[in-house]
Design a protein around this motif. Structure first.
Motif, PDB file in Angstrom:
ATOM      1  N   ASP A   1       0.855  -1.181   0.000  1.00  0.00           N
ATOM      2  CA  ASP A   1       0.000   0.000   0.000  1.00  0.00           C
ATOM      3  C   ASP A   1       0.897   1.239   0.000  1.00  0.00           C
ATOM      4  O   ASP A   1       1.925   1.282   0.688  1.00  0.00           O
ATOM      5  CB  ASP A   1      -0.888  -0.013   1.252  1.00  0.00           C
ATOM      6  CG  ASP A   1      -1.938   1.080   1.213  1.00  0.00           C
ATOM      7  OD1 ASP A   1      -1.552   2.263   1.320  1.00  0.00           O
ATOM      8  OD2 ASP A   1      -3.127   0.749   1.100  1.00  0.00           O
ATOM      9  N   GLY A   2       0.513   2.236  -0.755  1.00  0.00           N
ATOM     10  CA  GLY A   2       1.339   3.424  -0.918  1.00  0.00           C
ATOM     11  C   GLY A   2       1.700   4.128   0.372  1.00  0.00           C
ATOM     12  O   GLY A   2       2.757   4.766   0.462  1.00  0.00           O
ATOM     13  N   ARG A   3       0.867   4.007   1.395  1.00  0.00           N
ATOM     14  CA  ARG A   3       1.157   4.726   2.641  1.00  0.00           C
ATOM     15  C   ARG A   3       2.398   4.182   3.343  1.00  0.00           C
ATOM     16  O   ARG A   3       3.016   4.888   4.148  1.00  0.00           O
ATOM     17  CB  ARG A   3      -0.048   4.682   3.580  1.00  0.00           C
ATOM     18  CG  ARG A   3      -0.388   3.338   4.170  1.00  0.00           C
ATOM     19  CD  ARG A   3      -1.616   3.455   5.072  1.00  0.00           C
ATOM     20  NE  ARG A   3      -1.933   2.227   5.777  1.00  0.00           N
ATOM     21  CZ  ARG A   3      -2.694   1.257   5.295  1.00  0.00           C
ATOM     22  NH1 ARG A   3      -3.214   1.386   4.071  1.00  0.00           N
ATOM     23  NH2 ARG A   3      -2.949   0.173   6.009  1.00  0.00           N
TER      24      ARG A   3
ATOM     25  N   ALA B   1       5.448   6.147   1.771  1.00  0.00           N
ATOM     26  CA  ALA B   1       5.125   7.549   1.506  1.00  0.00           C
ATOM     27  C   ALA B   1       6.380   8.405   1.435  1.00  0.00           C
ATOM     28  O   ALA B   1       6.497   9.293   0.579  1.00  0.00           O
ATOM     29  CB  ALA B   1       4.178   8.083   2.579  1.00  0.00           C
TER      30      ALA B   1
ATOM     31  N   SER C   1       8.261   7.652  -1.844  1.00  0.00           N
ATOM     32  CA  SER C   1       7.549   8.231  -2.988  1.00  0.00           C
ATOM     33  C   SER C   1       7.707   9.741  -3.034  1.00  0.00           C
ATOM     34  O   SER C   1       7.931  10.320  -4.106  1.00  0.00           O
ATOM     35  CB  SER C   1       6.066   7.862  -2.916  1.00  0.00           C
ATOM     36  OG  SER C   1       5.886   6.464  -2.971  1.00  0.00           O
TER      37      SER C   1
ATOM     38  N   ILE D   1      10.592   1.676  -5.825  1.00  0.00           N
ATOM     39  CA  ILE D   1       9.159   1.914  -6.022  1.00  0.00           C
ATOM     40  C   ILE D   1       8.559   0.834  -6.920  1.00  0.00           C
ATOM     41  O   ILE D   1       7.456   0.327  -6.660  1.00  0.00           O
ATOM     42  CB  ILE D   1       8.926   3.321  -6.596  1.00  0.00           C
ATOM     43  CG1 ILE D   1       9.249   4.386  -5.539  1.00  0.00           C
ATOM     44  CG2 ILE D   1       7.480   3.485  -7.076  1.00  0.00           C
ATOM     45  CD1 ILE D   1       9.252   5.803  -6.052  1.00  0.00           C
TER      46      ILE D   1
ATOM     47  N   ARG E   1       5.915  -0.734  -4.436  1.00  0.00           N
ATOM     48  CA  ARG E   1       4.573  -0.198  -4.706  1.00  0.00           C
ATOM     49  C   ARG E   1       3.883  -0.972  -5.819  1.00  0.00           C
ATOM     50  O   ARG E   1       2.670  -1.198  -5.783  1.00  0.00           O
ATOM     51  CB  ARG E   1       4.672   1.279  -5.094  1.00  0.00           C
ATOM     52  CG  ARG E   1       3.303   1.926  -5.374  1.00  0.00           C
ATOM     53  CD  ARG E   1       2.499   2.024  -4.088  1.00  0.00           C
ATOM     54  NE  ARG E   1       1.173   2.567  -4.312  1.00  0.00           N
ATOM     55  CZ  ARG E   1       0.085   1.831  -4.524  1.00  0.00           C
ATOM     56  NH1 ARG E   1       0.179   0.502  -4.546  1.00  0.00           N
ATOM     57  NH2 ARG E   1      -1.089   2.381  -4.681  1.00  0.00           N
ATOM     58  N   HIS E   2       4.657  -1.403  -6.824  1.00  0.00           N
ATOM     59  CA  HIS E   2       4.064  -2.103  -7.957  1.00  0.00           C
ATOM     60  C   HIS E   2       4.290  -3.615  -7.915  1.00  0.00           C
ATOM     61  O   HIS E   2       3.660  -4.347  -8.676  1.00  0.00           O
ATOM     62  CB  HIS E   2       4.627  -1.536  -9.266  1.00  0.00           C
ATOM     63  CG  HIS E   2       4.384  -0.067  -9.432  1.00  0.00           C
ATOM     64  ND1 HIS E   2       3.149   0.450  -9.738  1.00  0.00           N
ATOM     65  CD2 HIS E   2       5.217   1.003  -9.301  1.00  0.00           C
ATOM     66  CE1 HIS E   2       3.225   1.775  -9.798  1.00  0.00           C
ATOM     67  NE2 HIS E   2       4.466   2.133  -9.533  1.00  0.00           N
TER      68      HIS E   2
END
Length: 231
Positions: free
Chosen positions: A72-74, A77, A80, A110, A114-115
């Motif tokens: 999850d992006g959080r 953070a 990013s 990332i 993230r991906h």
């Protein structure tokens, strides 16, 4: 003593993920950035210190087998934000040096976290070159007239394939605009050759590999990549 193997949980539909590779890549790219930041203190009041905290957390979670990819992006953070804002650009004396020694590792992290992607690596260059050649064939055998950009894309792709085959470039390419016509015919939100058989799908593989430094999830091994690109 046999090598200890670590596994990252993965809930992808295929269940065909070589998690060990992504685990090792996360650790490697964290270590490269931590080395670059070794003269800074770990404190959240500075971008350098906050990034150290982020990288150490990623390493700890990976070693504890606690990561579920994609994250999850959080949870990334700070990574990013620092990547998007170029907050660590002061670590280099030029844009080229910054990309080579900092930004490329941020981008790879990332992609991994993230991906949940596999990275583009040298052993996969031959299969990416096959995709480039396939894309050239799609354009050359188009059933309709090509636009000016589509025609100009063919020599660009030929040059790109030659450079990749000779390992003269290393994805992701993050500086310059040597392939403007390819960028014109393909973007994630628009593809001018999606009306051609396999046009969008092959363009995406080429673009992701070259500019994002990612390979398809189905290329978990070189054997799988060889089978998928046996056009």
């Amino acid at each position: 003593m046999p090598e200890k193997r670590y596994w990252i949980q993965d809930h992808s539909a295929s269940g065909m993920i070589n998690s060990d590779e992504r685990y090792a890549d996360i650790i490697e790219n964290c270590d490269l950035l931590l080395e670059k930041l070794s003269s800074y203190s770990q404190k959240d009041s500075t971008p350098e210190g906050a990034m150290i905290s982020q990288l150490k957390w990623l390493k700890e979670q990976t070693k504890a087998w606690s990561l579920e990819l994609p994250l999850d992006g959080r949870y990334i953070a700070t990574l990013s934000y620092v990547f998007t804002e170029g907050s660590l650009r002061w670590l280099a004396t030029s844009r080229e040096e910054y990309v080579r020694t900092v930004e490329v590792y941020e981008k790879r992290l990332i992609s991994l976290t993230r991906h949940g992607c596999f990275l583009a690596k040298r052993e996969y260059y031959p299969y990416a070159v096959r995709c480039i050649n396939k894309l050239i064939a799609i354009l050359e055998n188009a059933s309709r007239p090509l636009s000016a950009e589509e025609k100009a894309c063919i020599p660009e792709l030929n040059a790109l394939g030659d450079k990749l085959a000779r390992e003269e470039i290393e994805p992701p390419l993050m500086i310059g605009n040597d392939y403007p016509n390819f960028r014109e015919i393909y973007a994630p939100w628009e593809c001018t050759i999606e009306d051609l058989p396999e046009g969008r799908a092959v363009s995406r593989v080429v673009s992701d590999f070259v500019f994002n430094g990612r390979r398809p999830q189905s290329w978990a091994t070189t054997q799988a990549a060889d089978q998928e690109t046996n056009f």
